[in-house]
Design a protein around this motif. Structure first.
Motif, PDB file in Angstrom:
ATOM      1  N   TYR A 136       0.818  -1.216   0.000  1.00 42.66           N
ATOM      2  CA  TYR A 136       0.000   0.000   0.000  1.00 42.66           C
ATOM      3  C   TYR A 136       0.850   1.265   0.000  1.00 42.66           C
ATOM      4  N   ALA A 137       1.795   1.344   0.935  1.00 43.54           N
ATOM      5  CA  ALA A 137       2.547   2.586   1.128  1.00 43.54           C
ATOM      6  C   ALA A 137       3.592   2.824   0.051  1.00 43.54           C
ATOM      7  N   VAL A 138       4.147   1.760  -0.514  1.00 45.46           N
ATOM      8  CA  VAL A 138       5.220   1.910  -1.502  1.00 45.46           C
ATOM      9  C   VAL A 138       4.726   1.606  -2.916  1.00 45.46           C
ATOM     10  N   VAL A 139       4.282   0.360  -3.153  1.00 49.17           N
ATOM     11  CA  VAL A 139       3.907  -0.042  -4.514  1.00 49.17           C
ATOM     12  C   VAL A 139       2.726   0.778  -5.028  1.00 49.17           C
ATOM     13  N   TYR A 140       1.670   0.891  -4.206  1.00 50.33           N
ATOM     14  CA  TYR A 140       0.493   1.650  -4.655  1.00 50.33           C
ATOM     15  C   TYR A 140       0.717   3.152  -4.578  1.00 50.33           C
ATOM     16  N   THR A 141       1.027   3.664  -3.383  1.00 49.03           N
ATOM     17  CA  THR A 141       1.070   5.110  -3.179  1.00 49.03           C
ATOM     18  C   THR A 141       2.192   5.777  -3.966  1.00 49.03           C
ATOM     19  N   MET A 142       3.375   5.184  -3.978  1.00 51.39           N
ATOM     20  CA  MET A 142       4.524   5.836  -4.607  1.00 51.39           C
ATOM     21  C   MET A 142       4.608   5.590  -6.106  1.00 51.39           C
ATOM     22  N   PHE A 143       4.080   4.453  -6.587  1.00 49.36           N
ATOM     23  CA  PHE A 143       4.269   4.120  -7.999  1.00 49.36           C
ATOM     24  C   PHE A 143       2.954   3.979  -8.766  1.00 49.36           C
TER      25      PHE A 143
END
Length: 303
Positions: free
Chosen positions: A131-138
């Motif tokens: 959630y925090a990296v794969v979804y939110t950042m990319f």
């Protein structure tokens, strides 16, 4: 005087940190995890494990939400729905929010690893990363299918609850994940229609921005139909009984009614009304799973 001012600031500061965790979202995630725990056993789960799992999953979910505030602070500051968030407004600094998220994540992981089992701890940490990296950042910034692909992270809590009790991954738990996975696009796209101008202003490639509102309405209707079919699967495989079957059919038909109206007879309030109902839909659906589990009726009998 300084003590009084500090006391006055303490309450808003406490509220700011609570807001960082997105408590309403986390509450819904924890509810689905809790139902997963209950469905994983015929009787009642170990209450100590349930408490530890609930706290651990809640803490890691809150940590993911706090990191989302940090990553999205620039776009949050420009959008009407999110401009007053603590990091976007500067009431909580990025460093403070990251430290807070790290503390929550560390505490939650330790609780799950030592008090529940390593599988649940690592799966929950993986969900945070998703959630925090794969979804939110990319994904959120890369494709209009962001919510479809990234929705898997938000669909994990029932599986986490199940593994917390059993220590293994079961096909029935994956069915619960599939339900939330299918539910997420119509839920979020309804909100994104309502906030389409906000997303366009910050160049966020949400479906209504990239493909238009009418296309998004069609996608919502299609995914709602998919959700209706997925929700039948627990009954088809014998996981649930008639109580769930009848209740879920009624809930899904109501959701389908909202999606149909949104596509063919929408007014200014329909998108937001659909979004709000979708939340009620998921809550009631999982409560139905729970009721059906303990008061299961295997078939309808006609005398």
């Amino acid at each position: 005087m300084a003590t009084v001012l500090a006391a006055r600031r303490l309450v808003p500061l406490w509220r700011d940190y609570l807001e960082l965790t997105k408590p309403k979202v986390v509450a819904l995630l924890v509810l689905t995890a809790w139902v997963g725990m209950m469905l994983a056993t015929q009787g009642l789960p170990d209450p100590v494990v349930m408490v530890m799992a609930t706290l651990g999953i809640g803490l890691l979910s809150g940590a993911a939400a706090a990191l989302n505030h940090v990553v999205d602070q620039r776009i949050d500051a420009q959008m009407a729905r999110t401009h007053s968030r603590p990091v976007a407004k500067g009431r909580v600094s990025s460093q403070q929010a990251i430290a807070f998220a790290t503390s929550l994540a560390g505490g939650g992981f330790v609780l799950l690893y030592l008090g529940v089992n390593p599988l649940t701890a690592w799966l929950t940490l993986l969900s945070l990363f998703g959630y925090a990296v794969v979804y939110t950042m990319f994904l959120k910034r890369a494709t209009p299918q962001n919510i479809v692909i990234g929705g898997l992270a938000g669909a994990m809590p029932p599986l986490l609850g199940w593994t917390a009790i059993t220590g293994d991954i079961h096909a029935h738990a994956l069915l619960l994940v599939m339900i939330i996975f299918a539910w997420t696009p119509p839920h979020f796209w309804a909100l994104s229609i309502h906030r389409r101008d906000d997303y366009a202003k910050v160049n966020m490639p949400m479906l209504p921005v990239t493909h238009g509102i009418e296309y998004t309405k069609t996608a919502i209707l299609i995914y709602t139909l998919i959700l209706c079919l997925v929700c039948l699967m627990p009954y088809i495989v014998g996981m649930t009984g008639v109580i769930y079957l009848l209740g879920s059919c009624l809930l899904n038909l109501r959701f389908l009614q909202y999606a149909w109206k949104l596509k063919f007879a929408a007014d200014d309030s329909t998108a937001m009304a659909t979004f709000k109902f979708s939340i009620v839909h998921l809550m009631l659906l999982f409560l139905l799973l729970l009721v059906d589990h303990y008061f299961k009726v295997s078939a309808l009998y006609v005398s």
